[in-house]
Design a protein around this motif. Structure first.
Motif, PDB file in Angstrom:
ATOM      1  N   SER A 133     -50.444  42.706  11.673  1.00  0.00           N
ATOM      2  CA  SER A 133     -50.000  41.670  12.707  1.00  0.00           C
ATOM      3  C   SER A 133     -50.826  41.632  14.055  1.00  0.00           C
ATOM      4  N   GLY A 134     -51.085  42.981  14.244  1.00  0.00           N
ATOM      5  CA  GLY A 134     -52.117  42.897  15.416  1.00  0.00           C
ATOM      6  C   GLY A 134     -53.298  42.594  15.197  1.00  0.00           C
ATOM      7  N   LEU A 135     -54.064  42.921  13.948  1.00  0.00           N
ATOM      8  CA  LEU A 135     -55.392  42.430  13.582  1.00  0.00           C
ATOM      9  C   LEU A 135     -55.448  41.114  13.370  1.00  0.00           C
TER      10      LEU A 135
ATOM     11  N   VAL B 156     -56.100  39.038   7.159  1.00  0.00           N
ATOM     12  CA  VAL B 156     -55.318  40.133   6.841  1.00  0.00           C
ATOM     13  C   VAL B 156     -54.445  40.105   5.642  1.00  0.00           C
ATOM     14  N   TYR B 157     -54.403  41.172   4.705  1.00  0.00           N
ATOM     15  CA  TYR B 157     -53.760  41.125   3.490  1.00  0.00           C
ATOM     16  C   TYR B 157     -52.807  42.208   3.350  1.00  0.00           C
ATOM     17  N   LEU B 158     -51.693  42.131   2.653  1.00  0.00           N
ATOM     18  CA  LEU B 158     -50.590  43.358   2.683  1.00  0.00           C
ATOM     19  C   LEU B 158     -50.357  43.290   0.793  1.00  0.00           C
ATOM     20  N   ALA B 159     -50.614  44.520   0.553  1.00  0.00           N
ATOM     21  CA  ALA B 159     -50.202  44.808  -0.745  1.00  0.00           C
ATOM     22  C   ALA B 159     -48.934  45.618  -0.879  1.00  0.00           C
ATOM     23  N   THR B 160     -47.746  45.241  -1.434  1.00  0.00           N
ATOM     24  CA  THR B 160     -46.450  45.872  -1.232  1.00  0.00           C
ATOM     25  C   THR B 160     -45.864  45.290  -2.518  1.00  0.00           C
ATOM     26  N   SER B 161     -44.439  45.594  -2.597  1.00  0.00           N
ATOM     27  CA  SER B 161     -43.488  45.137  -3.520  1.00  0.00           C
ATOM     28  C   SER B 161     -42.275  45.066  -2.577  1.00  0.00           C
ATOM     29  N   LEU B 162     -41.552  43.823  -2.783  1.00  0.00           N
ATOM     30  CA  LEU B 162     -40.545  43.521  -2.333  1.00  0.00           C
ATOM     31  C   LEU B 162     -39.248  43.104  -3.176  1.00  0.00           C
TER      32      LEU B 162
ATOM     33  N   ARG C 150     -45.532  36.034   6.726  1.00  0.00           N
ATOM     34  CA  ARG C 150     -46.357  35.080   6.731  1.00  0.00           C
ATOM     35  C   ARG C 150     -46.433  34.223   8.127  1.00  0.00           C
ATOM     36  N   LYS C 151     -45.172  34.337   8.871  1.00  0.00           N
ATOM     37  CA  LYS C 151     -45.133  34.207  10.166  1.00  0.00           C
ATOM     38  C   LYS C 151     -46.189  34.911  11.256  1.00  0.00           C
ATOM     39  N   LEU C 152     -46.176  36.107  10.677  1.00  0.00           N
ATOM     40  CA  LEU C 152     -47.151  37.087  11.405  1.00  0.00           C
ATOM     41  C   LEU C 152     -48.618  36.732  10.945  1.00  0.00           C
ATOM     42  N   GLY C 153     -48.959  36.098  10.184  1.00  0.00           N
ATOM     43  CA  GLY C 153     -50.247  35.606   9.939  1.00  0.00           C
ATOM     44  C   GLY C 153     -50.706  36.720   8.802  1.00  0.00           C
ATOM     45  N   ILE C 154     -49.953  37.007   7.932  1.00  0.00           N
ATOM     46  CA  ILE C 154     -50.254  38.273   6.927  1.00  0.00           C
ATOM     47  C   ILE C 154     -50.130  37.262   5.486  1.00  0.00           C
ATOM     48  N   ASN C 155     -51.444  37.610   4.941  1.00  0.00           N
ATOM     49  CA  ASN C 155     -51.703  36.852   3.420  1.00  0.00           C
ATOM     50  C   ASN C 155     -50.782  37.624   2.806  1.00  0.00           C
ATOM     51  N   ASP C 156     -49.880  36.840   1.727  1.00  0.00           N
ATOM     52  CA  ASP C 156     -48.931  37.306   0.802  1.00  0.00           C
ATOM     53  C   ASP C 156     -49.508  37.275  -0.662  1.00  0.00           C
ATOM     54  N   ASN C 157     -50.596  37.339  -0.993  1.00  0.00           N
ATOM     55  CA  ASN C 157     -51.224  36.929  -2.179  1.00  0.00           C
ATOM     56  C   ASN C 157     -51.016  38.228  -3.101  1.00  0.00           C
ATOM     57  N   TYR C 158     -50.853  39.387  -2.489  1.00  0.00           N
ATOM     58  CA  TYR C 158     -50.713  40.555  -3.315  1.00  0.00           C
ATOM     59  C   TYR C 158     -49.228  41.253  -3.129  1.00  0.00           C
ATOM     60  N   ILE C 159     -48.173  40.342  -2.865  1.00  0.00           N
ATOM     61  CA  ILE C 159     -46.911  41.048  -2.622  1.00  0.00           C
ATOM     62  C   ILE C 159     -46.096  40.781  -4.062  1.00  0.00           C
ATOM     63  N   LEU C 160     -45.650  41.731  -4.707  1.00  0.00           N
ATOM     64  CA  LEU C 160     -44.950  41.637  -5.883  1.00  0.00           C
ATOM     65  C   LEU C 160     -43.393  41.631  -5.597  1.00  0.00           C
ATOM     66  N   TYR C 161     -42.651  41.065  -6.599  1.00  0.00           N
ATOM     67  CA  TYR C 161     -41.345  40.924  -6.240  1.00  0.00           C
ATOM     68  C   TYR C 161     -40.350  41.603  -7.634  1.00  0.00           C
ATOM     69  N   LYS C 162     -39.855  42.667  -7.420  1.00  0.00           N
ATOM     70  CA  LYS C 162     -39.060  43.356  -8.514  1.00  0.00           C
ATOM     71  C   LYS C 162     -37.968  44.175  -8.003  1.00  0.00           C
ATOM     72  N   ASN C 163     -36.968  44.446  -8.996  1.00  0.00           N
ATOM     73  CA  ASN C 163     -35.744  45.408  -8.200  1.00  0.00           C
ATOM     74  C   ASN C 163     -35.067  44.650  -7.142  1.00  0.00           C
TER      75      ASN C 163
END
Length: 336
Positions: free
Chosen positions: A40-42, A49-55, A69-82
């Motif tokens: 977010s700061g960067l 900026v890009y975040l890789a994570t699982s939601l 996304r509101k913070l400007g973070i690209n969500d291309n590498y976000i997974l959705y599971k569980n």
């Protein structure tokens, strides 16, 4: 710069008006995490900026992604599971009463249950200037430790800078796991180019001892330089806090193979303490990657950290202009 971070997204729940949980019948919430905060700061400083994570694959996970996304973070590498997201409750302190954090559900979160096969690592690293990894992730479980190590190793092979924030949280490690903590940290430190650490990380986690006669900044320099040499780290960065009665002060430092540079010391005005260190980290990463000279980089980072104490929420929201205005001692009460 194209910057990737790997880490957990958490939900922060907080009683309003400095209340304790036992006093409150309502909670404010937001989405946070070390990677989230730093990215977010960067982003506010002009980086991509890009975040890789699982939601979780439900409305909570989709709402978290919308907030990223509101913070400007690209969500291309976000997974959705569980179905679960890690949660923490923050009871905001005031005066002599400290703030208190209580973690919930981290071991069952979507992130904690992700593994290497879930992520397209080659695609994630393509075209990136650096990757940010956090020591908090090492405490979650063996799967996540393997993921962090694999990402660092792959990035190193591709000449992508590896940035590692020690961020050791003793309370997150089970007693039987604490013996492994040093070994796990050492594996990542040996692959890291830029490391955020303090003298306690060197002493308590890695077992580095300074000569008894060394005190203050001399002791900090010795321990950090020992870490730098031992693990082949390019740059060490961090902050020191000092209390003088009820006043608190912050000072940043940067150490490489040539210099140990200290910023000016700044008195803190604290509105929201949590995440302020991530404001410092974002400023340091921006300054180093964008070619600031070393003195300017650590001054910029420290000012970013100081200002992060003055805004609500964990994620830094001030840009370069705000930070440089403060850095250049241009105190303005009202901007019209």
């Amino acid at each position: 710069m194209n910057i990737l971070a790997f880490g957990e997204v958490m939900m922060r729940l907080m009683p309003p008006d400095y209340k304790l949980l036992s006093q409150s019948d309502s909670l404010n919430f937001l989405y946070t995490g070390t990677g989230v905060n730093i990215l977010s700061g960067l982003y506010k400083m002009g980086n991509t900026v890009y975040l890789a994570t699982s939601l979780p694959s439900n409305n909570v996970g989709y709402a978290a992604a919308a907030n990223l996304r509101k913070l400007g973070i690209n969500d291309n590498y976000i997974l959705y599971k569980n179905q679960h997201i890690g949660i923490y409750f923050l009871e905001m302190g005031i005066g002599d009463r400290p703030s208190r954090v209580t973690y919930m559900n981290r071991k069952d979160s979507s992130f904690a249950n992700s593994n290497i096969e879930d992520y397209e690592i080659e695609k994630m690293l393509e075209g990136k200037s650096c990757i940010h990894l956090c020591g908090i992730s090492l405490a979650i479980n063996e799967n996540i430790r393997n993921l962090v190590y694999t990402l660092a190793k792959k990035a190193k092979e591709k000449n992508i800078k590896v940035i590692f924030d020690c961020n050791f949280r003793e309370s997150l490690w089970k007693e039987e796991e604490k013996i492994k903590a040093k070994e796990e940290y050492e594996k990542i430190l040996k692959l890291s180019d830029i490391v955020f650490a303090g003298e306690k990380d060197g002493e308590l986690l890695l077992g580095i001892e300074a000569p008894e006669e060394l005190k203050g900044n001399d002791k900090t320099k010795f321990i950090l330089n020992s870490m730098r040499k031992l693990y082949g780290i390019e740059i060490m960065v961090g902050t020191k806090r000092r209390n003088d009665g009820k006043k608190q002060f912050l000072q940043g430092y940067l150490l490489d193979n040539e210099d140990f540079i200290l910023s000016k010391e700044y008195e803190l005005t604290i509105y929201d303490r949590v995440g302020a260190g991530d404001g410092f980290a974002a400023g340091a990463i921006h300054g180093i990657l964008n070619g600031f000279d070393k003195k300017e980089a650590i001054e910029f980072a420290t000012c970013s950290g100081v200002l992060a104490h003055t805004t609500y929420g964990d994620s830094p929201v001030l840009g370069v202009e705000d930070i440089k205005r403060f850095m250049n001692n241009k105190h303005v009460d009202l901007i019209r």
